[in-house]
Design a protein around this motif. Structure first.
Motif, PDB file in Angstrom:
ATOM      1  N   VAL A  53     -53.014  27.695 -23.134  1.00 54.66           N
ATOM      2  CA  VAL A  53     -51.855  27.663 -24.457  1.00 54.66           C
ATOM      3  C   VAL A  53     -50.969  26.459 -24.083  1.00 54.66           C
ATOM      4  N   GLN A  54     -50.768  25.681 -22.774  1.00 54.42           N
ATOM      5  CA  GLN A  54     -50.626  24.428 -22.500  1.00 54.42           C
ATOM      6  C   GLN A  54     -51.137  23.250 -23.794  1.00 54.42           C
ATOM      7  N   GLU A  55     -52.789  23.659 -23.791  1.00 53.18           N
ATOM      8  CA  GLU A  55     -53.195  22.838 -24.449  1.00 53.18           C
ATOM      9  C   GLU A  55     -52.992  23.275 -26.194  1.00 53.18           C
ATOM     10  N   ARG A  56     -52.527  24.390 -26.048  1.00 54.34           N
ATOM     11  CA  ARG A  56     -52.523  25.312 -27.565  1.00 54.34           C
ATOM     12  C   ARG A  56     -51.381  24.265 -27.889  1.00 54.34           C
ATOM     13  N   THR A  57     -49.945  24.581 -27.417  1.00 52.01           N
ATOM     14  CA  THR A  57     -49.058  24.666 -27.251  1.00 52.01           C
ATOM     15  C   THR A  57     -48.906  22.881 -28.519  1.00 52.01           C
ATOM     16  N   GLU A  58     -49.055  22.273 -26.926  1.00 52.14           N
ATOM     17  CA  GLU A  58     -49.454  19.815 -27.474  1.00 52.14           C
ATOM     18  C   GLU A  58     -50.478  20.250 -28.680  1.00 52.14           C
ATOM     19  N   GLU A  59     -51.300  20.750 -28.372  1.00 52.18           N
ATOM     20  CA  GLU A  59     -51.894  21.147 -30.102  1.00 52.18           C
ATOM     21  C   GLU A  59     -50.809  21.155 -31.680  1.00 52.18           C
ATOM     22  N   LEU A  60     -50.156  21.958 -31.505  1.00 54.61           N
ATOM     23  CA  LEU A  60     -48.858  22.522 -32.486  1.00 54.61           C
ATOM     24  C   LEU A  60     -48.082  21.872 -32.658  1.00 54.61           C
ATOM     25  N   GLN A  61     -47.519  21.122 -31.350  1.00 49.08           N
ATOM     26  CA  GLN A  61     -46.633  20.294 -31.735  1.00 49.08           C
ATOM     27  C   GLN A  61     -47.258  19.037 -32.307  1.00 49.08           C
ATOM     28  N   ARG A  62     -47.909  18.669 -31.697  1.00 48.22           N
ATOM     29  CA  ARG A  62     -48.786  17.958 -32.641  1.00 48.22           C
ATOM     30  C   ARG A  62     -49.842  17.589 -34.177  1.00 48.22           C
ATOM     31  N   ALA A  63     -49.681  19.116 -34.018  1.00 47.07           N
ATOM     32  CA  ALA A  63     -49.556  19.256 -35.415  1.00 47.07           C
ATOM     33  C   ALA A  63     -48.471  19.341 -36.855  1.00 47.07           C
ATOM     34  N   LEU A  64     -47.214  19.798 -36.030  1.00 49.86           N
ATOM     35  CA  LEU A  64     -45.962  19.744 -36.143  1.00 49.86           C
ATOM     36  C   LEU A  64     -45.633  18.451 -36.391  1.00 49.86           C
ATOM     37  N   GLU A  65     -45.726  17.259 -36.014  1.00 48.17           N
ATOM     38  CA  GLU A  65     -45.435  16.078 -35.903  1.00 48.17           C
ATOM     39  C   GLU A  65     -45.815  15.239 -37.203  1.00 48.17           C
ATOM     40  N   ARG A  66     -47.235  15.897 -37.224  1.00 46.18           N
ATOM     41  CA  ARG A  66     -48.048  15.065 -38.314  1.00 46.18           C
ATOM     42  C   ARG A  66     -47.391  16.039 -39.340  1.00 46.18           C
ATOM     43  N   ALA A  67     -46.885  16.996 -39.844  1.00 47.04           N
ATOM     44  CA  ALA A  67     -46.710  17.392 -40.781  1.00 47.04           C
ATOM     45  C   ALA A  67     -45.872  17.196 -41.608  1.00 47.04           C
ATOM     46  N   GLU A  68     -44.785  16.951 -40.477  1.00 46.99           N
ATOM     47  CA  GLU A  68     -43.140  16.070 -40.420  1.00 46.99           C
ATOM     48  C   GLU A  68     -43.646  15.029 -41.021  1.00 46.99           C
ATOM     49  N   ALA A  69     -44.438  14.332 -40.857  1.00 54.62           N
ATOM     50  CA  ALA A  69     -44.636  12.800 -40.657  1.00 54.62           C
ATOM     51  C   ALA A  69     -45.200  12.804 -42.082  1.00 54.62           C
ATOM     52  N   ALA A  70     -45.464  13.587 -42.619  1.00 57.41           N
ATOM     53  CA  ALA A  70     -46.624  13.846 -44.142  1.00 57.41           C
ATOM     54  C   ALA A  70     -46.120  14.166 -44.664  1.00 57.41           C
ATOM     55  N   SER A  71     -44.301  14.987 -44.803  1.00 60.27           N
ATOM     56  CA  SER A  71     -43.252  15.130 -45.139  1.00 60.27           C
ATOM     57  C   SER A  71     -42.444  14.217 -45.488  1.00 60.27           C
ATOM     58  N   THR A  72     -42.435  13.181 -45.043  1.00 57.77           N
ATOM     59  CA  THR A  72     -41.288  12.708 -45.089  1.00 57.77           C
ATOM     60  C   THR A  72     -42.033  11.401 -45.434  1.00 57.77           C
ATOM     61  N   ALA A  73     -43.452  11.327 -45.686  1.00 63.49           N
ATOM     62  CA  ALA A  73     -44.276  10.309 -46.314  1.00 63.49           C
ATOM     63  C   ALA A  73     -43.820  10.571 -47.706  1.00 63.49           C
ATOM     64  N   ARG A  74     -44.350  12.249 -47.722  1.00 65.87           N
ATOM     65  CA  ARG A  74     -44.323  12.228 -49.275  1.00 65.87           C
ATOM     66  C   ARG A  74     -43.042  11.632 -49.877  1.00 65.87           C
ATOM     67  N   SER A  75     -41.908  12.761 -49.782  1.00 65.62           N
ATOM     68  CA  SER A  75     -41.038  12.088 -49.461  1.00 65.62           C
ATOM     69  C   SER A  75     -40.519  10.870 -49.619  1.00 65.62           C
ATOM     70  N   ARG A  76     -41.194   9.401 -48.946  1.00 63.83           N
ATOM     71  CA  ARG A  76     -41.019   8.520 -50.200  1.00 63.83           C
ATOM     72  C   ARG A  76     -41.681   8.127 -50.513  1.00 63.83           C
TER      73      ARG A  76
END
Length: 578
Positions: A53-76
């Motif tokens: 669960v801890q590993e999955r949570t960390e993985e989801l957090q990394r995925a969320l951060e990547r998605a947010e970064a992608a969204s920011t890059a796309r907006s830019r």
């Protein structure tokens, strides 16, 4: 038979009970061990599960951060592409405008008009793609403000006359009294949807009026606003309805290839209406035209009153429309836009000074030196927003002239920051000459001096006695139209009125001679509507007399009244072409 001694029976029972106890203890020990092993296994499994669960949570957090970064890059990316596409496109359309202003050769003017039409079509496509990209990137912002649907619809109706297929088409607006005077909503987005639907109606039908209706019914939020745009086109089969509002979708028909669309217009409309909590749809059948509609629950700010029009306060102060001699600082780094804006300024007889970036603009500025600043947003060394912030931080507000931001960026992306630094108005590139002139006239105009003040030495003493287009128009209509048109743009609109009305009056006289009363009524009604739209009240009254067969009240026949109208139109044309 001899009896078994009691002592023997007791020993036998004892041994049996002892054996049973031993077996029970053995079984208990075995079960206890099994339970221990099970608990141990469960504990190990629980530890592994917690780790997973801890590993999955960390993985989801990394995925969320990547998605947010992608969204920011796309907006830019959207903002950058908006700037990079609109900047050269604005230069292209601006240069075509400048060439058109000087050209006298009809053949070259025709070619320039073709080039401008192609450029405008490209601009529409770019705007559609950028709007769609903003929605995909999540940077499409909705506002809540007071909306006057009547003024909004009228502006769309009037501006649609400049559509390449709207010049000779009738657009009828019918706003029911149930629609509130003001309600809360996003005026810009609602205007965009209505404008897109009207534009589609013009492009996908070739004749007949376009009817724009609005009505309202009670709703728990306030009222449910319903807006309909009806055309007389070839219609749409019912099985195609679900495809209409999909991305990049167009319904195949004889007009589609000529419409030059991206297939995004209706998809964007749907996303806007969905975003502001409404519904959008269509009613149509082949051969009977189409009615596109949307419904939107809105909160009422001000209901309609019977005397609302009479209670409108009009500013009766005469407004100076001549901005010649005004001093303007133009902060712009793009060479094409520099040339374009300086040429525009020269056309308006402005005293313009150029600053190649925000830092130079800041150095050149001083209180009282300029009447207005045009500040590009994206510039090297110091951008326009930072330069504006420093100007406002350095000098008192009363000593700073209006500052207009010029931007090819996505407007939503800079609107809030522009407001915070003190930008007075944002002008989106590409900006046509007439739109820029209108914005500057509105910002720089001031009350005319009293009649007791001396006139300029070189003034033409007869100039004030010459009638102008504004003298012919009802003041309230002129004021409203000047919110959307420059004076040159208003003259162009009036010239279109002259051309169209002359043609309709010729048809009216011919129909009257042929005894075709219905055609007389149709043409008179159309002339009356055009006259009212431009505030020509006397001519509208004459057209109304013809429409309702009341010319005898003025001791005139239909033909005589029509000729009187024609003479008045000819007089207007003389004033416009002077």
């Amino acid at each position: 038979m001899s009896e078994i001694p009691e002592e023997f029976v007791s020993r036998k029972r004892y041994r049996r009970e002892r054996l049973a106890r031993t077996e029970a203890e053995s079984l208990l020990e075995s079960k206890s061990r099994e339970l221990f092993e099970a608990n141990k296994a469960l504990s190990e499994h629980s530890s592994r599960l917690e780790l997973a669960v801890q590993e999955r949570t960390e993985e989801l957090q990394r995925a969320l951060e990547r998605a947010e970064a992608a969204s920011t890059a796309r907006s830019r990316f959207v903002a950058t592409m908006s700037h990079e596409i609109r900047t050269p496109l604005g230069g292209l359309l601006g240069m075509i405008d400048l060439l058109t202003l000087d050209e006298q050769d009809p053949n070259k003017l025709e070619l320039l008009n073709y080039a401008k039409a192609a450029g405008n079509a490209l601009s529409r496509i770019v705007n559609d793609v950028l709007d769609f990209s903003k929605m995909e990137a999540g940077v499409f912002v909705f506002e809540e403000e007071h909306v006057d649907i009547r003024a909004l619809v009228e502006s769309v109706r009037i501006l649609s006359n400049s559509h390449e297929k709207g010049a000779n088409r009738t657009i009828i607006a019918k706003i029911d009294s149930s629609v509130p005077k003001l309600f809360l909503g996003d005026a810009t987005r609602i205007r965009q949807v209505i404008s897109n639907l009207v534009s589609n109606a013009l492009r996908y039908s070739t004749e007949g009026p376009i009817t724009l209706r609005a009505s309202a019914t009670p709703h728990e939020k306030g009222v449910l606003l319903r807006v309909e745009i009806e055309d007389q086109g070839i219609g749409i089969p019912e099985e195609k309805f679900t495809s209409l509002f999909k991305d990049f979708s167009q319904i195949a028909n004889p007009l589609t290839s000529a419409a030059q669309g991206t297939g995004l217009g209706l998809a964007i409309c749907k996303r806007i209406i969905d975003g502001i909590g409404g519904n959008i749809g269509v009613e149509s059948c082949p051969g009977a035209g189409s009615t596109f509609w949307f419904e939107l629950p809105v909160a009422v700010v001000s209901a309609m009153q019977s005397d609302d029009v009479e209670q409108d306060i009009q500013d009766t102060s005469p407004i100076a429309t001549n901005i010649a001699g005004k001093r303007v600082l133009i902060a712009e780094d793009n060479i094409i836009n520099q040339k374009l804006l300086l040429t525009y300024a020269a056309r308006m007889n402005l005293q313009a000074e150029l600053a190649e970036n925000g830092h130079i603009a800041l150095e050149k500025f001083a209180p009282g030196k300029y009447d207005l600043i045009l500040m590009d947003v994206a510039m090297p060394e110091m951008d326009g927003l930072e330069a504006t912030r420093r100007i406002r931080d350095t000098w008192p507000a009363q000593s700073i002239p209006p500052i207009f931001a010029l931007t090819a960026h996505v407007m939503d992306a800079i609107e809030e920051e522009a407001r915070l630094v003190g930008i007075d108005r944002i002008l989106s590139k590409p900006i046509p000459f007439a739109e820029l002139q209108s914005a500057l006239e509105k910002a720089l105009s001031r009350p005319l001096p009293d009649s007791t003040e001396a006139a300029p030495a070189k003034a033409d003493p007869a100039a004030s006695t010459k009638p102008t287009l504004l003298d012919w128009m009802a003041p309230e209509v002129a004021e409203k139209l000047l919110e959307f048109f420059s004076h040159d743009g208003l003259d162009d609109l009036a010239l279109k009125f002259v051309s169209d009305t002359t043609s309709r009056l010729d048809k009216l006289v011919a129909a009257d001679s042929a005894g075709d009363d219905e055609e007389v009524r149709v043409q008179a009604h159309s002339v009356k509507g055009a006259c009212l739209a431009l505030g020509f009240e006397e001519m509208a009254d004459w057209a109304s007399q013809i429409e309702h067969r009341k010319t005898h009240l003025a001791n005139a026949s239909v033909s005589e009244t029509a000729h009187k109208l024609s003479a008045k139109v000819a007089e207007l044309e003389t004033i416009l072409r002077r």
